[in-house]
Motif scaffolding. Structure first.
Motif, PDB file in Angstrom:
ATOM      1  N   UNK A  26      11.057   7.310   3.098  1.00  6.94           N
ATOM      2  CA  UNK A  26      10.166   8.271   2.451  1.00  6.94           C
ATOM      3  C   UNK A  26      10.783   8.774   1.151  1.00  6.94           C
ATOM      4  N   UNK A  27      12.045   9.135   1.182  1.00  2.00           N
ATOM      5  CA  UNK A  27      12.706   9.624  -0.032  1.00  2.00           C
ATOM      6  C   UNK A  27      12.707   8.559  -1.129  1.00  2.00           C
ATOM      7  N   UNK A  28      12.987   7.328  -0.762  1.00  2.00           N
ATOM      8  CA  UNK A  28      13.004   6.244  -1.749  1.00  2.00           C
ATOM      9  C   UNK A  28      11.620   6.037  -2.359  1.00  2.00           C
ATOM     10  N   UNK A  29      10.585   6.086  -1.540  1.00  3.55           N
ATOM     11  CA  UNK A  29       9.221   5.927  -2.059  1.00  3.55           C
ATOM     12  C   UNK A  29       8.824   7.093  -2.962  1.00  3.55           C
ATOM     13  N   UNK A  73       8.657  11.772  -7.742  1.00  4.79           N
ATOM     14  CA  UNK A  73       8.761  13.130  -7.172  1.00  4.79           C
ATOM     15  C   UNK A  73      10.200  13.325  -6.719  1.00  4.79           C
ATOM     16  N   UNK A  74      11.048  13.660  -7.667  1.00  2.00           N
ATOM     17  CA  UNK A  74      12.473  13.737  -7.388  1.00  2.00           C
ATOM     18  C   UNK A  74      12.811  14.887  -6.451  1.00  2.00           C
ATOM     19  N   UNK A  75      12.162  15.998  -6.624  1.00  2.00           N
ATOM     20  CA  UNK A  75      12.410  17.137  -5.717  1.00  2.00           C
ATOM     21  C   UNK A  75      11.913  16.835  -4.318  1.00  2.00           C
ATOM     22  N   UNK A  76      10.763  16.211  -4.202  1.00  2.00           N
ATOM     23  CA  UNK A  76      10.244  15.823  -2.894  1.00  2.00           C
ATOM     24  C   UNK A  76      11.154  14.831  -2.192  1.00  2.00           C
ATOM     25  N   UNK A  77      11.772  13.964  -2.981  1.00  2.00           N
ATOM     26  CA  UNK A  77      12.684  12.972  -2.408  1.00  2.00           C
ATOM     27  C   UNK A  77      13.923  13.642  -1.812  1.00  2.00           C
ATOM     28  N   UNK A  78      14.337  14.735  -2.431  1.00  2.00           N
ATOM     29  CA  UNK A  78      15.512  15.451  -1.916  1.00  2.00           C
ATOM     30  C   UNK A  78      15.154  16.098  -0.614  1.00  2.00           C
ATOM     31  N   UNK A 129       0.860  -1.183   0.000  1.00  2.00           N
ATOM     32  CA  UNK A 129       0.000   0.000   0.000  1.00  2.00           C
ATOM     33  C   UNK A 129       0.899   1.237   0.000  1.00  2.00           C
ATOM     34  N   UNK A 130       1.341   1.613  -1.180  1.00  2.00           N
ATOM     35  CA  UNK A 130       2.373   2.639  -1.313  1.00  2.00           C
ATOM     36  C   UNK A 130       1.896   4.020  -0.849  1.00  2.00           C
ATOM     37  N   UNK A 131       0.691   4.418  -1.219  1.00  2.00           N
ATOM     38  CA  UNK A 131       0.200   5.728  -0.783  1.00  2.00           C
ATOM     39  C   UNK A 131       0.081   5.790   0.736  1.00  2.00           C
ATOM     40  N   UNK A 132      -0.405   4.702   1.335  1.00  2.00           N
ATOM     41  CA  UNK A 132      -0.511   4.653   2.795  1.00  2.00           C
ATOM     42  C   UNK A 132       0.875   4.644   3.437  1.00  2.00           C
ATOM     43  N   UNK A 164      10.870   6.500  -6.255  1.00  2.00           N
ATOM     44  CA  UNK A 164      10.546   5.303  -7.025  1.00  2.00           C
ATOM     45  C   UNK A 164       9.076   5.200  -7.409  1.00  2.00           C
ATOM     46  N   UNK A 165       8.189   5.554  -6.493  1.00  2.00           N
ATOM     47  CA  UNK A 165       6.757   5.355  -6.724  1.00  2.00           C
ATOM     48  C   UNK A 165       6.109   6.574  -7.352  1.00  2.00           C
ATOM     49  N   UNK A 166       6.373   7.735  -6.792  1.00  2.00           N
ATOM     50  CA  UNK A 166       5.713   8.964  -7.242  1.00  2.00           C
ATOM     51  C   UNK A 166       6.506   9.725  -8.299  1.00  2.00           C
TER      52      UNK A 166
END
Length: 76
Positions: free
Chosen positions: A61-64, A71-76, A36-39, A67-69
């Motif tokens: 969180x950064x990896x998800x 969202x490269x900026x969000x991962x940073x 459940x990736x979003x959860x 990889x999933x979203x």
């Protein structure tokens, strides 16, 4: 030199154990393992907010986000 390296490893392991011992971190990992990736993302965001020193939660969180979203900026 070897002894200093061994002590450093023990410190890292203790910090990781402390991060993973969190009830909220365990719940987030359960969501991740259930697929459940979003959860899982929401749960890790809560851990990061409530426990800002939890490095494992930041990493997960950064990896998800990356990889999933995609969202490269969000991962940073």
């Amino acid at each position: 030199m070897v002894m200093a390296s061994g002590c450093r490893q023990a410190e890292i392991s203790a910090a990781e154990r402390a991060d993973r011992a969190s009830r909220h971190y365990a719940a987030a990992m359960a969501e991740l393992q259930a697929g459940r990736m979003d959860a899982a993302i929401a749960a890790f965001q809560k851990v990061v907010h409530d426990e800002p020193s939890n490095g494992n939660a930041h990493f997960q969180l950064a990896a998800l986000l990356e990889d999933v979203k995609k969202d490269y900026l969000g991962a940073i």
